[in-house]
Design a protein around this motif. Sequence first.
Motif, short mmCIF file in Angstrom:
data_model
loop_
_atom_site.label_atom_id
_atom_site.label_comp_id
_atom_site.label_asym_id
_atom_site.label_seq_id
_atom_site.Cartn_x
_atom_site.Cartn_y
_atom_site.Cartn_z
N PRO A 20 -45.30 -36.99 -3.19
CA PRO A 20 -45.08 -37.96 -2.12
C PRO A 20 -46.05 -39.13 -2.17
CG PRO A 20 -45.09 -35.73 -1.26
CD PRO A 20 -45.51 -35.64 -2.68
N PRO A 43 -36.50 -35.59 -0.43
CA PRO A 43 -35.90 -34.38 0.14
C PRO A 43 -36.20 -34.21 1.62
CG PRO A 43 -37.39 -33.83 -1.67
CD PRO A 43 -37.50 -35.29 -1.46
N PHE A 44 -37.19 -34.91 2.11
CA PHE A 44 -37.52 -34.82 3.53
C PHE A 44 -38.09 -36.18 3.93
CE2 PHE A 44 -41.08 -33.40 0.98
CZ PHE A 44 -42.13 -34.14 1.49
N PRO A 45 -38.13 -36.48 5.22
CA PRO A 45 -38.69 -37.79 5.62
C PRO A 45 -40.19 -37.81 5.39
CG PRO A 45 -38.08 -36.47 7.56
CD PRO A 45 -37.61 -35.72 6.36
N GLN A 146 -33.83 -31.96 -3.23
CA GLN A 146 -34.56 -30.72 -3.50
C GLN A 146 -36.07 -30.95 -3.62
OE1 GLN A 146 -32.54 -28.41 -6.60
NE2 GLN A 146 -30.79 -29.74 -6.30
N ASP A 147 -36.48 -31.61 -4.70
CA ASP A 147 -37.93 -31.67 -4.91
C ASP A 147 -38.43 -32.92 -5.63
OD1 ASP A 147 -36.74 -31.09 -7.29
OD2 ASP A 147 -37.72 -29.18 -7.60
N PHE A 149 -38.65 -37.45 -5.82
CA PHE A 149 -38.71 -38.63 -4.95
C PHE A 149 -38.27 -39.85 -5.75
CE2 PHE A 149 -41.49 -35.33 -3.65
CZ PHE A 149 -41.40 -35.29 -2.27
N PHE B 30 -42.04 -27.43 -3.09
CA PHE B 30 -40.71 -27.90 -2.69
C PHE B 30 -39.61 -27.17 -3.46
CE2 PHE B 30 -43.15 -32.08 -2.17
CZ PHE B 30 -43.51 -31.76 -0.88
N THR B 31 -39.88 -26.97 -4.76
CA THR B 31 -38.86 -26.35 -5.60
C THR B 31 -38.60 -24.91 -5.18
OG1 THR B 31 -39.87 -27.67 -7.33
CG2 THR B 31 -38.20 -26.07 -8.01
N THR B 34 -36.74 -24.62 -1.89
CA THR B 34 -35.32 -24.94 -2.06
C THR B 34 -34.57 -23.78 -2.69
OG1 THR B 34 -36.05 -27.19 -2.50
CG2 THR B 34 -33.77 -26.69 -3.00
N ALA B 451 -35.45 -28.89 4.68
CA ALA B 451 -36.05 -30.22 4.74
C ALA B 451 -37.20 -30.25 5.75
CB ALA B 451 -34.99 -31.26 5.10
N LYS B 454 -40.31 -28.37 4.47
CA LYS B 454 -41.04 -29.14 3.47
C LYS B 454 -42.01 -30.12 4.13
CE LYS B 454 -37.34 -28.65 0.13
NZ LYS B 454 -36.08 -29.26 -0.35
N ILE B 459 -48.54 -30.17 0.67
CA ILE B 459 -48.22 -31.12 -0.41
C ILE B 459 -47.28 -32.23 0.05
CG2 ILE B 459 -48.64 -29.78 -2.49
CD1 ILE B 459 -45.72 -28.81 -2.28
N ALA B 460 -46.74 -32.13 1.27
CA ALA B 460 -45.82 -33.15 1.74
C ALA B 460 -46.55 -34.40 2.20
CB ALA B 460 -44.99 -32.62 2.90
#
Lengths: 186, 487
Positions: A20, A43-45, A146-147, A149, B30-31, B34, B451, B454, B459-460
Amino acid sequence: MSATPRHGALHALMTDFESPSQFMHACEKVRDAGFRHWDAHSPFPVHGLDDAMGIRGTRLPWIVLVGGITGFSAALLMQWWMNAVDYPYVISGKPLLGLPANFPVMFELTVLFSAFACFFGMWGLNGMPRLHHPLLANDRFRRASQDRFYVVIEARDPKFDSEKTRAFLASLGGAAVEEVREIVEG
Amino acid sequence: MSTSQVHDAWDNTKDDPTKPVELILGGNDFTTITEKVSDIVLERKTPRAWYIAITATAGVTGILFLMIAYLFIKGVGVWGLNNPVGWAWDITNFVFWVGIGHAGTLISAILFLMRQKWRTSINRFAEAMTIFAVVCAGIFPGIHVGRVWVVYWLFPLPNNQAMWPNFRSPLLWDVFAVGTYMTVSLLFWYTGMVPDLATLRDRAKGRVKQAVYGALALGWRNSHRHWHRYEKAYLLLAGLATPLVLSVHSVVSFDFATSQIPGWHTAIFPPYFVAGAVFSGFAMVGTILIPARKWFGLQDIITKHHLENMNKIILATGSIVGFAYATEFFIAWYGGNPNESFAFINRAFGPYAWAYWTMVTCNVITPQLFWNKKIRTNLTVMWIMYIFVNIGMWFERFVIIVTSLSRDFLPSSWAYFRPTPVDILTFVGSFGLFFTLVLLFVRFLPMIAMAEVKTVMPIADAHSGERRSVGDYHGDIPAHIRDGGSH
């Protein structure tokens, strides 16, 4: 749907990132380069991306407000017309329109209409449902949900130049730049 | 099963204020999140236990429909209703099921507004449960009306008598409150699920699955320009659902509170019903969540910390319920109304004393055990407690409805209510319907909000150098404090 879609004109150029923070810094650079028809897919905001992309506020809350006012007024009118005009209920000599007793239904319809305005307003402003889009036909793009960006710059952007923009995207430090083609149904 | 490496030994319930609580364990990224969640729907072979379970629950649902058919043919006399007890198990079941739903909205909307990040692991499941519970609830008022062929009179629809419903009646408010609740819960649930349906679409291999999940995902392509409006819409829906959920059980309580029956005519009912609803709903979420996380190997996403937090909410709302019971008694005495004080003495020591003390044991004593950390972090113990709370909250509604009605103002009309087999089988059947819907949900839809989960993973965070927005109530510790002032 049976035939493999044939590929048409260039729709956009795309690159993608693993983390990210790389993604966010890339978005800042695209914003500062002055592109207008570009987008970021994740995959997410990602928190803070609104600023990084220079997205301004949405008018969705105003749509919801209109929905709420409509629901509130509709409930008041409905109860007044049904119980005080068209079929007056005389109960214990109470007034035909007694706001305290009518309030629960007014509240519920305010919420109901606001929620509908919010739901349909959001999907409408987002241009959905739209099941047919060049990005959705791209296999590499599948990981956007999924994963990975993605940063995508569209060919219709006035600043778009297939060579320069490709070099610019490559300089952002993501994976290999890929062409996304328009779908032409055969 | 390959999930044996997931251990319950992972314990993130230790209180250490210097460290953020890790909400997602097991080194997931993330992987893996999912894969873990979507493979349950797309890749894993349906366990044989699932087929056995759904056969059983579908059979029980069949009993529900048989009982309803029998009721329609014969009339409400097949229930144990008498004069003066004209409402009994039907309305008890209605209030019970609506109450169950409230936990889902509390988790999805109220905890969202309060920025409780732990909600992300359980909100999808709890919201699904809300919808299924409201489906079960909706059956009972529909079938208890006697003349089901004119059930549409519940709604303000033009009819051949040129009559409109009476909007001063709380029973009509109920129609609007429960109808709105069902609709808004569905919109909220579906909106939250669209990004995950897109994930399923993108991972599905078969054409049918791609087409079905693709259509349901509405063409979502994870664009941030869309996320931006989506997040605003989600916030607005949460803001709308919050007063809505408080209003629903308030309106349900008005069915009783606006009448003149002793024991019903009390101003405490709305908050007391809402607290009871959340209390019972959390117990039901826990009842299903503990086995589900084990069967599907989700102990690293739905951690013990999540369950402990739920138990704290059960403790809080259970205490409110217990306090409300005490307040009712105090007011019955302090108010000086002989009918009111009789109603309450009769509740505790009259013919339904057995039901009253079952209720008190389950609802007042059980949750207090959650003050003990060992108890509220022990999976087996908490599951047994949830069962007690479920039983207790059903009895609460039964006690309120039946004790008051069976001893009304006129002693000559007093009567004792006994359920018939049809009463009992209809109620049992509603559990069949509920669990059938739950089983279909875990098989065909993403049961964890991927979503959203995550977003709460360390890590997000795109600013990972400057701040770390992870964990729960210890989250957002500024870096210069966390690292000892070097920033």
